[in-house]
Design a protein around this motif. Structure first.
Motif, PDB file in Angstrom:
ATOM      1  N   ALA A   1       0.844  -1.207   0.000  1.00 38.52           N
ATOM      2  CA  ALA A   1       0.000   0.000   0.000  1.00 38.52           C
ATOM      3  C   ALA A   1       0.876   1.254   0.000  1.00 38.52           C
ATOM      4  O   ALA A   1       0.602   2.218  -0.714  1.00 38.52           O
ATOM      5  N   LEU A   2       1.949   1.228   0.785  1.00 39.66           N
ATOM      6  CA  LEU A   2       2.834   2.394   0.853  1.00 39.66           C
ATOM      7  C   LEU A   2       3.564   2.606  -0.471  1.00 39.66           C
ATOM      8  O   LEU A   2       3.714   3.744  -0.934  1.00 39.66           O
ATOM      9  N   SER A   3       3.985   1.506  -1.098  1.00 40.84           N
ATOM     10  CA  SER A   3       4.683   1.629  -2.387  1.00 40.84           C
ATOM     11  C   SER A   3       3.752   2.190  -3.449  1.00 40.84           C
ATOM     12  O   SER A   3       4.142   3.056  -4.237  1.00 40.84           O
ATOM     13  N   GLY A   4       2.510   1.694  -3.443  1.00 42.22           N
ATOM     14  CA  GLY A   4       1.521   2.199  -4.394  1.00 42.22           C
ATOM     15  C   GLY A   4       1.285   3.692  -4.188  1.00 42.22           C
ATOM     16  O   GLY A   4       1.224   4.463  -5.146  1.00 42.22           O
ATOM     17  N   HIS A   5       1.219   4.090  -2.924  1.00 40.40           N
ATOM     18  CA  HIS A   5       0.948   5.498  -2.653  1.00 40.40           C
ATOM     19  C   HIS A   5       2.172   6.376  -2.905  1.00 40.40           C
ATOM     20  O   HIS A   5       2.029   7.565  -3.201  1.00 40.40           O
ATOM     21  N   LEU A   6       3.368   5.767  -2.834  1.00 41.43           N
ATOM     22  CA  LEU A   6       4.574   6.531  -3.179  1.00 41.43           C
ATOM     23  C   LEU A   6       4.524   6.943  -4.648  1.00 41.43           C
ATOM     24  O   LEU A   6       4.772   8.103  -4.981  1.00 41.43           O
ATOM     25  N   SER A   7       4.157   5.987  -5.521  1.00 44.77           N
ATOM     26  CA  SER A   7       4.122   6.382  -6.937  1.00 44.77           C
ATOM     27  C   SER A   7       2.988   7.362  -7.208  1.00 44.77           C
ATOM     28  O   SER A   7       3.132   8.270  -8.027  1.00 44.77           O
ATOM     29  N   GLU A   8       1.885   7.230  -6.461  1.00 40.27           N
ATOM     30  CA  GLU A   8       0.815   8.235  -6.604  1.00 40.27           C
ATOM     31  C   GLU A   8       1.321   9.610  -6.157  1.00 40.27           C
ATOM     32  O   GLU A   8       1.040  10.624  -6.804  1.00 40.27           O
ATOM     33  N   THR A   9       2.069   9.622  -5.062  1.00 40.84           N
ATOM     34  CA  THR A   9       2.575  10.885  -4.523  1.00 40.84           C
ATOM     35  C   THR A   9       3.511  11.570  -5.522  1.00 40.84           C
ATOM     36  O   THR A   9       3.466  12.791  -5.692  1.00 40.84           O
ATOM     37  N   GLN A  10       4.346  10.741  -6.189  1.00 40.15           N
ATOM     38  CA  GLN A  10       5.240  11.326  -7.200  1.00 40.15           C
ATOM     39  C   GLN A  10       4.419  11.974  -8.321  1.00 40.15           C
ATOM     40  O   GLN A  10       4.769  13.041  -8.822  1.00 40.15           O
ATOM     41  N   LYS A  11       3.300  11.346  -8.668  1.00 38.77           N
ATOM     42  CA  LYS A  11       2.438  11.931  -9.711  1.00 38.77           C
ATOM     43  C   LYS A  11       1.717  13.173  -9.185  1.00 38.77           C
ATOM     44  O   LYS A  11       1.444  14.113  -9.926  1.00 38.77           O
ATOM     45  N   GLN A  12       1.419  13.176  -7.884  1.00 36.65           N
ATOM     46  CA  GLN A  12       0.741  14.339  -7.288  1.00 36.65           C
ATOM     47  C   GLN A  12       1.639  15.576  -7.320  1.00 36.65           C
ATOM     48  O   GLN A  12       1.149  16.700  -7.474  1.00 36.65           O
ATOM     49  N   VAL A  13       2.955  15.348  -7.175  1.00 34.60           N
ATOM     50  CA  VAL A  13       3.907  16.467  -7.268  1.00 34.60           C
ATOM     51  C   VAL A  13       3.799  17.076  -8.668  1.00 34.60           C
ATOM     52  O   VAL A  13       3.682  18.302  -8.832  1.00 34.60           O
ATOM     53  N   LEU A  14       3.786  16.216  -9.684  1.00 31.70           N
ATOM     54  CA  LEU A  14       3.687  16.692 -11.072  1.00 31.70           C
ATOM     55  C   LEU A  14       2.337  17.363 -11.319  1.00 31.70           C
ATOM     56  O   LEU A  14       2.242  18.371 -12.021  1.00 31.70           O
ATOM     57  N   ARG A  15       1.290  16.806 -10.696  1.00 33.09           N
ATOM     58  CA  ARG A  15      -0.044  17.381 -10.847  1.00 33.09           C
ATOM     59  C   ARG A  15      -0.078  18.804 -10.273  1.00 33.09           C
ATOM     60  O   ARG A  15      -0.687  19.693 -10.841  1.00 33.09           O
ATOM     61  N   LEU A  16       0.612  18.991  -9.137  1.00 28.04           N
ATOM     62  CA  LEU A  16       0.661  20.341  -8.554  1.00 28.04           C
ATOM     63  C   LEU A  16       1.444  21.296  -9.454  1.00 28.04           C
ATOM     64  O   LEU A  16       1.109  22.480  -9.556  1.00 28.04           O
ATOM     65  N   GLU A  17       2.460  20.768 -10.138  1.00 26.37           N
ATOM     66  CA  GLU A  17       3.210  21.623 -11.068  1.00 26.37           C
ATOM     67  C   GLU A  17       2.290  22.078 -12.200  1.00 26.37           C
ATOM     68  O   GLU A  17       2.384  23.210 -12.672  1.00 26.37           O
ATOM     69  N   GLN A  18       1.355  21.195 -12.575  1.00 27.07           N
ATOM     70  CA  GLN A  18       0.354  21.589 -13.577  1.00 27.07           C
ATOM     71  C   GLN A  18      -0.577  22.669 -13.026  1.00 27.07           C
ATOM     72  O   GLN A  18      -0.997  23.560 -13.746  1.00 27.07           O
ATOM     73  N   VAL A  19      -0.904  22.532 -11.721  1.00 27.28           N
ATOM     74  CA  VAL A  19      -1.761  23.530 -11.077  1.00 27.28           C
ATOM     75  C   VAL A  19      -1.081  24.908 -11.128  1.00 27.28           C
ATOM     76  O   VAL A  19      -1.690  25.905 -11.522  1.00 27.28           O
ATOM     77  N   PHE A  20       0.214  24.944 -10.757  1.00 30.14           N
ATOM     78  CA  PHE A  20       0.958  26.214 -10.812  1.00 30.14           C
ATOM     79  C   PHE A  20       0.887  26.786 -12.228  1.00 30.14           C
ATOM     80  O   PHE A  20       0.610  27.974 -12.424  1.00 30.14           O
ATOM     81  N   GLU A  21       1.127  25.909 -13.187  1.00 30.62           N
ATOM     82  CA  GLU A  21       1.168  26.344 -14.576  1.00 30.62           C
ATOM     83  C   GLU A  21      -0.187  26.912 -15.026  1.00 30.62           C
ATOM     84  O   GLU A  21      -0.266  27.993 -15.603  1.00 30.62           O
ATOM     85  N   LYS A  22      -1.250  26.172 -14.704  1.00 32.18           N
ATOM     86  CA  LYS A  22      -2.584  26.613 -15.112  1.00 32.18           C
ATOM     87  C   LYS A  22      -2.985  27.923 -14.453  1.00 32.18           C
ATOM     88  O   LYS A  22      -3.772  28.699 -14.994  1.00 32.18           O
ATOM     89  N   LEU A  23      -2.454  28.174 -13.263  1.00 30.87           N
ATOM     90  CA  LEU A  23      -2.786  29.415 -12.559  1.00 30.87           C
ATOM     91  C   LEU A  23      -1.841  30.552 -12.951  1.00 30.87           C
ATOM     92  O   LEU A  23      -1.963  31.673 -12.457  1.00 30.87           O
TER      93      LEU A  23
END
Ligand SMILES: [Fe+2]
Ligand SMILES: [Fe+2]
Length: 188
Positions: A59-81
């Motif tokens: 579960a932790l490993s799965g969420h680690l890869s999700e977290t790495q994608k969440q970092v990129l998703r936030l970079e998209q948020v910065f960009e869109k704003l």
């Protein structure tokens, strides 16, 4: 005569550059969660290494890869704003992660440490759920509809991660950790 003493300092004077409106508060909170997510990509591997139950590690490993994608998703948020990508130290996450480290140091490896890791990880998820829930509400109020889907996607991942941890704790880990306690007592 009644002597009522108050420790209250009253309303705090704002620092220079303080957020004057909801939009600046929203932007500040995005920088805060961005710092937190990046810190988590460094902290979760340590939790995985210290966990022993296979379903917990998974579960932790799965969420680690999700977290790495969440970092990129936030970079998209910065960009869109139209903002530059910037992290602002999140004292709360720093504290939760410090506590996670102490829990690990203060438990023997095995079921009890696993239960402690779940406790710490769920505090992380709850912080994130509160943060993304607030960000989503702010985005709606501010009419920042271009970032709503991104924030909602992460919010749902955090909720699922939390539910999965509860499931693991309730299905096996807590019970096994309590048995460990019994066997320690028995050997005394
Ligand atoms: Fe996250
Ligand atoms: Fe998370």
């Amino acid at each position: 005569m009644n002597k009522v003493e108050s420790n209250s300092k009253g309303a705090v004077k704002a620092k220079s550059g303080a957020a004057e409106n909801l939009r600046s508060l929203f932007e500040d909170q995005i920088k805060d969660i961005y710092w937190a997510e990046k810190a988590l990509t460094k902290a979760i591997p340590d939790l995985i290494e210290n966990a022993t139950a296979e379903d917990l590690k998974g579960a932790l490993s799965g969420h680690l890869s999700e977290t790495q994608k969440q970092v990129l998703r936030l970079e998209q948020v910065f960009e869109k704003l139209g903002l530059k990508v910037e992290a602002k130290k999140c004292e709360a996450m720093a504290g939760i992660l410090k506590e996670a480290e102490s829990i690990i140091e203060e438990t023997e490896i095995g079921h009890v440490r696993d239960a402690g890791i779940i406790a710490a990880a769920q505090k992380v998820e709850h912080y994130e759920i509160a943060s993304y829930g607030t960000l989503l509400a702010f985005a709606k109020t501010l009419g920042a509809s271009e970032v709503e889907d991104l924030l909602l996607a992460t919010l749902n991942e955090e909720k699922n991660a939390n539910a999965k941890l509860s499931e693991i704790a309730e299905a096996t880990v807590n019970e096994e950790a309590s048995e460990e306690n019994h066997s320690v007592k028995k050997h005394k």
